[in-house]
Design an enzyme around this catalytic site. Sequence first.
Site, PDB file in Angstrom:
ATOM      1  N   HIS A   1       8.669 -45.425  55.114  1.00  0.00           N
ATOM      2  CA  HIS A   1       9.529 -44.306  54.731  1.00  0.00           C
ATOM      3  C   HIS A   1      10.940 -44.386  55.288  1.00  0.00           C
ATOM      4  O   HIS A   1      11.691 -43.422  55.168  1.00  0.00           O
ATOM      5  CB  HIS A   1       8.930 -42.978  55.189  1.00  0.00           C
TER       6      HIS A   1
ATOM      7  N   LYS B   1      22.770 -38.660  56.915  1.00  0.00           N
ATOM      8  CA  LYS B   1      22.734 -37.745  55.766  1.00  0.00           C
ATOM      9  C   LYS B   1      24.108 -37.111  55.521  1.00  0.00           C
ATOM     10  O   LYS B   1      24.348 -36.515  54.492  1.00  0.00           O
ATOM     11  CB  LYS B   1      21.670 -36.682  55.978  1.00  0.00           C
TER      12      LYS B   1
ATOM     13  N   THR C   1      13.664 -36.285  48.525  1.00  0.00           N
ATOM     14  CA  THR C   1      12.824 -35.563  47.576  1.00  0.00           C
ATOM     15  C   THR C   1      13.464 -34.212  47.268  1.00  0.00           C
ATOM     16  O   THR C   1      13.236 -33.644  46.198  1.00  0.00           O
ATOM     17  CB  THR C   1      11.407 -35.344  48.130  1.00  0.00           C
TER      18      THR C   1
ATOM     19  N   LYS D   1      13.860 -31.844  43.757  1.00  0.00           N
ATOM     20  CA  LYS D   1      13.558 -30.412  43.663  1.00  0.00           C
ATOM     21  C   LYS D   1      14.757 -29.643  43.123  1.00  0.00           C
ATOM     22  O   LYS D   1      14.625 -28.754  42.279  1.00  0.00           O
ATOM     23  CB  LYS D   1      13.175 -29.855  45.048  1.00  0.00           C
TER      24      LYS D   1
ATOM     25  N   LYS E   1      18.386 -30.214  54.409  1.00  0.00           N
ATOM     26  CA  LYS E   1      17.630 -31.392  54.840  1.00  0.00           C
ATOM     27  C   LYS E   1      17.773 -31.476  56.354  1.00  0.00           C
ATOM     28  O   LYS E   1      18.591 -30.771  56.938  1.00  0.00           O
ATOM     29  CB  LYS E   1      18.179 -32.661  54.185  1.00  0.00           C
ATOM     30  N   ARG E   2      16.986 -32.336  57.004  1.00  0.00           N
ATOM     31  CA  ARG E   2      17.170 -32.513  58.430  1.00  0.00           C
ATOM     32  C   ARG E   2      18.601 -32.886  58.764  1.00  0.00           C
ATOM     33  O   ARG E   2      19.286 -33.536  57.977  1.00  0.00           O
ATOM     34  CB  ARG E   2      16.216 -33.605  58.944  1.00  0.00           C
TER      35      ARG E   2
HETATM   36  C1  26V Z   1       9.622 -41.196  62.482  1.00  0.00           C
HETATM   37  C2  26V Z   1       9.389 -40.880  63.741  1.00  0.00           C
HETATM   38  C3  26V Z   1       9.711 -41.873  64.759  1.00  0.00           C
HETATM   39  C4  26V Z   1       8.948 -41.606  66.009  1.00  0.00           C
HETATM   40  C5  26V Z   1       9.123 -40.175  66.424  1.00  0.00           C
HETATM   41  C6  26V Z   1       8.516 -39.245  65.436  1.00  0.00           C
HETATM   42  C7  26V Z   1       8.844 -39.635  64.066  1.00  0.00           C
HETATM   43  C8  26V Z   1       8.556 -38.744  63.071  1.00  0.00           C
HETATM   44  C9  26V Z   1       8.803 -39.070  61.783  1.00  0.00           C
HETATM   45  C10 26V Z   1       9.338 -40.295  61.500  1.00  0.00           C
HETATM   46  C11 26V Z   1       9.495 -40.677  60.103  1.00  0.00           C
HETATM   47  C12 26V Z   1      10.730 -40.262  59.507  1.00  0.00           C
HETATM   48  C13 26V Z   1      10.664 -40.852  58.209  1.00  0.00           C
HETATM   49  C14 26V Z   1      10.889 -39.872  57.114  1.00  0.00           C
HETATM   50  O1  26V Z   1      10.660 -38.682  57.164  1.00  0.00           O
HETATM   51  N1  26V Z   1      11.357 -40.460  56.074  1.00  0.00           N
HETATM   52  C15 26V Z   1      11.673 -39.738  54.877  1.00  0.00           C
HETATM   53  O2  26V Z   1      10.564 -39.881  54.015  1.00  0.00           O
HETATM   54  C16 26V Z   1      10.772 -39.199  52.795  1.00  0.00           C
HETATM   55  C17 26V Z   1       9.501 -39.327  51.994  1.00  0.00           C
HETATM   56  O3  26V Z   1       9.288 -40.651  51.645  1.00  0.00           O
HETATM   57  C18 26V Z   1      11.973 -39.789  52.085  1.00  0.00           C
HETATM   58  O4  26V Z   1      12.189 -39.055  50.915  1.00  0.00           O
HETATM   59  C19 26V Z   1      13.212 -39.726  52.967  1.00  0.00           C
HETATM   60  O5  26V Z   1      14.277 -40.398  52.347  1.00  0.00           O
HETATM   61  C20 26V Z   1      12.919 -40.365  54.294  1.00  0.00           C
HETATM   62  O6  26V Z   1      13.998 -40.175  55.190  1.00  0.00           O
END
Ligand code: 26V
Length: 824
Positions: free
Chosen positions: A363, A560, A662, A666, A554-555
């Site tokens: 992701h 971003k 996403t 929406k 968004k975050r």
């Molecule tokens: C990474 C980490 C790293 C360790 C600490 C905790 C943590 C928590 C979450 C993440 C993953 C972040 C990745 C994420 O949310 N990616 C998003 O995924 C969406 C669904 O595929 C995508 O639409 C977004 O572009 C993407 O940023």
Amino acid sequence: MEMPVTTSPMTAEEFRERFLHYLRYIRGLELADAGPADHLAAVELVVRETLIDRAVETRCAWRRVRPKTVHYLSMEFLIGRLLTNNLIATGLERAAREALDDLGLSLAAITEEEADPGLGNGGLGRLAACFLDSLATLDYPAFGYGLRYDYGMFRQEFEKGWQVELPDTWLKGGYAWEIPRPDLTVPVRIGGQVEWHEGAHGRFRPRWVGWRCFYAVPHDVLVAGYGTHTISVLRLWSADAPSEFDFHIFSQGDFLKAVADRERVQAITRVLYPADHVEAGRRLRLLQEYLLVAASVQDAVNRFRLHHGEAWELLPEKVAFQLNDTHPALTVAELMRFLVDDADLRWSTAWEIVRATCSYTNHTLLSEALETWPVSLMEEIIPRHVQIIYEINRRFLESVGNGASGDMDRLGRLSIVHEDGEKRFRMANLAIVGSHRVNGVARLHTRLLTTRVVRDFAELWPERFVAITNGITPRRWLGACNPRLASAITRRIGPDWLRDLDRLAELSGLAGDEEFQAEVANVKEANKQDLAVVIRELCDLEVDPASLFDVQIKRLHEYKRQLLNALHIIHLHQRLKDDPGQEITPRTFIFGAKAAPAYHMARLIIRLINGIAEVINDDPEVAGRLKVAFLPDYRVTLAEKIIPAADLSEQISTAGWEASGTGNMKLALNGALTIGTLDGANVEIRDAVGEENIFIFGLTADEAARLPASGQYSPWDHHRADEDLARVLDALRDGVYTPGDEGVSRQIWSSLMEHGDRYLHLADFRSYVDTQQRVADLYLDRRAWSEKAIRNIAAMGYFSSDRAIREYAAKIWNLQPVPLRPGS
Ligand code: 26V
């Protein structure tokens, strides 16, 4: 929303009876004494009955068919409130509304009482929730597996413009949609060491000894499909220590003395890590990831054994594990451990089974978000898994090394073990080696993944990598959140689009229809009025529903580029100050974003945007023509209120950084026009809606990658070349827009001018501002705008999570639906 093909399982009178029954016999109250929380609880209990009936029906069908089942493992699920969805899915909406009306109660008000479980950070968690909706709707046998955090994503407030984090106590009033399943509790072992002893045939066998043990207790949330009786189960694990009453549950001899300390065990699922894209790297996080994996694998294996005994070679025919990012990547090692140590299979047989069972979704391309774990830390917690990962790596490198001409750099990149300094495991490498499919979440993302981030793997195993573009559920993200637009669409093309979003294409024939244009515009207007009320309540700010609602939700993350949006607002303000009498398109800038508590720059950007709001909103020369509203505590529930009211969707990440997005889907589905870079799924949205119906600007991903690498990028060149930009930057440097906190804006300025502007805000500023001018001009032509909005809606069929799930089923899981049509 339209009723599904199901007829209501209850009349309004029956609903009222059940409601009053629960009010009395669960809450101990008569109507006159009950408050809103009681009303909610009673309504939920009525609806829950129908859900449970369906869950039982679903379970019976699966028991009969014994179908292959997907197990979607995710550290995050952002399911949102469930009452409205469940009312719609069960066909009880009208009965409930009428019954409550009769009693002088408002369903809408009761809905607002429900907590929104924030069991995730952002896109990855919401995607998992959309997928559960689609899996149920399409009758695919599925379990979601996650963690039941006592505290989800923090609640956000602003104090003097700064983000303040408060605990999210979503479980406080009890959570009606979960069913505790203590009967399915499983033990999880940690610590200890591995001993080798001689087994049968003189083979040396490992024995994991000296471990401590705790429990994983499941709670099931039932996710209803739309227009079917199929239910997906979201099984959330909670960590607990055994109490003395529980000891009979497990028969292992050393269990009694191996009980871990209760408080410390319960702490494992206490709180969600509120960071995304930054490596957490903490012991507790590893414990969480391991808990999810160990409990879910046992659960799946136990169910398999019930139906198929010890025929483990059939596992890939019956079980698929989907790893949502690398967070559950330990599944590969845990399943190996089970098959080799417990089920006594040969390594090579076990390995084939594991690979055929697991697959992994990536992701993000951000290097900071690619998880690695220190081997030493893992050794403390799961010593046997460390050995297994080493052995997986040894065999893998041996197999690669055999063919290749000893390219040590390449082997170093492929290795699961990172050897520079402290030894670490690279979880993405483990996930790729242990999976039969790896997918990116958009076309561009998958290209960048396979050509940049894990290129060596993609060259080695090209057939392993696939692109599956994300999708969103049209039930929640149009049907439920935007009933006005949903009805307008249904009036024209009937209700089938909710289960077949491609049907929206029929609307393109109406894009030029003045009546429909006006209808869509009126719906938007009404939704904007509703949002204006929300903004008044949350921000104590009056906004004009006739102004252009320009939305970025968004975050908060530098890539971003909420900051680029902020620079544009400052520029508009400065222009207006030059000539307060000029004609401009009035705009309301709407933001929603949480910053990871430890992400300094993200917090500063929130402070800046709130500062801009403070300066602009009350400026008499602006005279209300520009307003900035930063809505606190952005979450699913707030997204559902903002998205239907958006005119413009800001998707302005530095190209090459956003995996998919996403929110972009929406917002377009709800008739917002997009201003965006050619990043993530924006590229595919452009292809779907046509270039003339979207506002694309800025560098491409390839240009954005080359620019910093070329050594040619200088923020000062842009400062010199563009007067408007220079003025914006100078105001930042001088703290004009963060009165009282001038240092904030100075630090942001410094990140741009003295630290290289990593995300290329300045390189894209001019084309962004010019494109925003085209947006503003078009907005004045209400009909032309509405026509493009309709063309956007009509083109969104592809971005349904139903399409995405069908692709997963076909390309990764080899999964067949088990139809459970009502009456069948
Ligand atoms: C990474 C980490 C790293 C360790 C600490 C905790 C943590 C928590 C979450 C993440 C993953 C972040 C990745 C994420 O949310 N990616 C998003 O995924 C969406 C669904 O595929 C995508 O639409 C977004 O572009 C993407 O940023």
